[in-house]
Design an enzyme around this catalytic site. Structure first.
Site, PDB file in Angstrom:
ATOM      1  N   HIS A  73       0.836  -1.210   0.000  1.00 11.00           N
ATOM      2  CA  HIS A  73       0.000   0.000   0.000  1.00 11.00           C
ATOM      3  C   HIS A  73       0.875   1.267   0.000  1.00 11.00           C
ATOM      4  CE1 HIS A  73      -3.753   2.225   1.065  1.00 11.00           C
ATOM      5  NE2 HIS A  73      -2.876   3.062   1.599  1.00 11.00           N
ATOM      6  N   GLU A  74       1.783   1.339   0.956  1.00 12.80           N
ATOM      7  CA  GLU A  74       2.624   2.542   1.051  1.00 12.80           C
ATOM      8  C   GLU A  74       3.560   2.655  -0.148  1.00 12.80           C
ATOM      9  OE1 GLU A  74       1.532   4.546   3.075  1.00 12.80           O
ATOM     10  OE2 GLU A  74       0.484   3.270   4.521  1.00 12.80           O
TER      11      GLU A  74
ATOM     12  N   HIS B 194       1.752   4.541  -2.768  1.00 13.31           N
ATOM     13  CA  HIS B 194       1.814   5.989  -2.524  1.00 13.31           C
ATOM     14  C   HIS B 194       3.188   6.541  -2.946  1.00 13.31           C
ATOM     15  CE1 HIS B 194      -1.982   6.705  -0.518  1.00 13.31           C
ATOM     16  NE2 HIS B 194      -1.761   5.807   0.413  1.00 13.31           N
TER      17      HIS B 194
ATOM     18  N   GLU C  19      -4.719   7.731  -3.102  1.00 16.11           N
ATOM     19  CA  GLU C  19      -5.201   6.457  -2.579  1.00 16.11           C
ATOM     20  C   GLU C  19      -5.424   5.459  -3.717  1.00 16.11           C
ATOM     21  OE1 GLU C  19      -4.952   6.164   0.504  1.00 16.11           O
ATOM     22  OE2 GLU C  19      -5.897   4.240   0.869  1.00 16.11           O
TER      23      GLU C  19
HETATM   24 ZN    ZN Z   1      -3.275   5.132   1.786  1.00 17.28          ZN
END
Ligand code: ZN
Length: 502
Positions: free
Chosen positions: A266-267, A270, A296
């Site tokens: 997830h990170e 980003h 996101e």
């Molecule tokens: Zn996030």
């Protein structure tokens, strides 16, 4: 002639420099700082925030902006100059409308409220946080009344801050289109009689091996460790300290494989966005991410659409088995992939599967609106939360720390933030469909461990544009159609069919 425009770019970069120093001390606070440093750190941060705000609202800055607008009056629609002026004007107008005293009061209140929330959560006692929530709501209403355009509701103002151009009415349409299909899908999964065993994900996963595997996954997807780091923090996050330095964090539990692994993916998503922004445009709107929803979308893209796919694990599962021979040696790849794709109503948003996740967001979206209009009082939030969860997922939180106290956002004053998570899910599914159309068989590429064509596709269609286009326009340009919930629903239905036969 660009002299005045260039001066504006210089002024914008100065503000960005101050903010990037703030990012450094903030990263240090969350990753390195001993508890004893907290008080002085709060002073440092307040000073930096004040300094950035003062520069951004100085008369000189306003004059520079106005002069640049005159100089560039003939700049073409859709040009870089137009985009920079539009975004700079928006930020400036918002900043000068907010009295410094209100900015300070919000900062102070949320600093205290955060501690109250931590206490309330630990004690499982919402009444310890309720007075702070009441105060925050009042301040957010004040903030909104400073910023509102004629006829704009307070909640619309808050949403627009996180997702430029988005409105409550439009989000109501989006959630309206999601609610029934999702409730129906989850209901069919539950009554399918099929369950997906996931106990193997709670076996013993040595933390150092988890870290090594997470690092390898991030690298495989294209995260550049020469321009980033992976560290440990209480709350996982990603941050950019400037060009060439986009960092991520995670947290490890020895008996939970998914938390850290999917947290890292997830990170990484980003951070790939940040690493894909044009460094030469740093400090200007063209070098910054366009919105939280798009940000996101990038994290969910790599976490879910890539990271939970069968083809990703065709390539990566042997590495996971080598990292955890005792925990995964006897687990078939198919069973592992099914386990990480299980659908099941649960209380906690951050642990929710892809299908139920957006219902958690819908709940918060509705409660936030009621809080902002005054229809819901802070004291009544626990009961309202429990009823709403029951209405959507058929369960109630056992305790308030697993209910209305689970998320940090409101204690920080971030009302209007939650809907951007669902926008991110919607954008990510639509972007993935478009990439698949452009690039051909992505599954075959994943099985070979090839992720760079996909990353480059995102770079070309999303990352490199910074804030040149508004969020929804960016998605439309990248995919050829306006954003819609259909690709996300199609993706979730495919999964429910694949793993539950419904
Ligand atoms: Zn996030």
């Amino acid at each position: 002639m660009t002299a005045r425009y260039d001066r504006l770019l210089g002024a914008l970069r100065e503000v960005a420099l101050v903010n990037s120093v703030l990012a450094v001390v903030d990263w240090d606070e969350q990753v390195m700082m001993p508890p004893g440093g907290a008080e002085h750190r709060a002073e440092q941060k307040a000073w930096l925030a004040r300094t950035a705000h003062a520069r951004q609202t100085a008369a000189e800055f306003g004059d520079t902006l106005t002069e640049a607008e005159h100089e560039q009056a003939d700049a073409a629609d859709g040009s870089e100059e137009r985009a920079v002026l539009r975004q700079a004007r928006r930020a400036y107008d918002r900043a000068v409308k907010l009295p410094g005293s209100l900015v300070e009061e919000l900062t102070r209140t949320t600093a205290h409220a955060h501690h109250a929330w931590v206490d309330a959560r630990k004690a499982n006692d919402p009444s310890r946080f309720a007075p702070w929530l009441t105060k925050i709501i009042a301040l957010k209403q004040q903030q909104a009344s400073c910023l509102a355009a004629p006829g704009q509701s307070a909640y619309d103002v808050l949403i627009d801050e996180f997702e430029p151009g988005e409105t409550t009415a439009h989000l109501n349409e989006i959630f309206g289109a999601l609610r029934t299909p999702l409730v129906d899908l989850v209901g069919r999964v539950m009554s399918s009689g099929r369950t997906v065993p996931a106990a193997m994900l709670a076996r013993d996963f040595a933390v150092d091996a988890q870290e090594a595997l997470g690092r390898e996954a991030a690298k495989t997807l294209g995260y550049d460790f020469e321009r980033g780091r992976l560290d440990v923090s209480v709350h996982p996050f990603s941050t950019s300290l400037g060009p060439g330095d986009s960092r991520i964090t995670t947290r490890y539990h020895a008996n939970r494989f998914s938390d850290a692994f999917f947290g890292v993916l997830h990170e990484t998503g980003h951070a790939l966005y940040e690493q894909g922004l044009p460094a030469a445009r740093y400090g200007t709107p063209l070098g910054e991410a366009v919105s939280l929803g798009l940000h996101e979308s990038q994290s969910r893209f790599w976490e879910n659409l890539v990271g939970r796919s069968r083809s990703f694990w065709r390539f990566f599962y042997p590495k996971a088995q080598r990292a955890f021979p005792a925990a995964l040696g006897d687990v078939r790849e198919d069973d592992f992939v099914a386990a990480i794709n299980g659908i099941r109503p649960s209380e906690i948003r951050v642990e929710a599967d892809e299908a139920t996740y957006n219902l958690h967001i819908l709940l918060r979206f509705e409660l936030e609106q009621a809080l902002m209009t005054g229809a819901l009082k802070a004291d009544d939030v626990p009961a309202a939360w429990s009823d709403a969860l029951h209405g959507l997922l058929g369960i109630r939180p056992d305790t308030d720390d697993r209910g209305c106290l689970q998320d940090v956002h409101w204690s920080g004053g971030a009302l209007g933030y939650f809907p951007t998570y669902t926008l991110g899910n919607i954008f990510s599914a639509q972007l993935f469909e478009a990439a698949q159309r452009d690039l051909g068989d992505l599954d075959a590429a994943f099985e070979r461990g090839e992720f760079s064509p996909l990353r480059e596709w995102l770079r070309t269609h999303v990352h490199q544009h910074g804030q040149r286009y508004l969020p929804r326009d960016l998605v439309t340009r990248a995919t050829g159609v306006a954003p819609s919930v259909e690709p996300l629903l199609a993706h979730l239905r495919r999964k429910a069919h694949e793993y539950y036969g419904v």
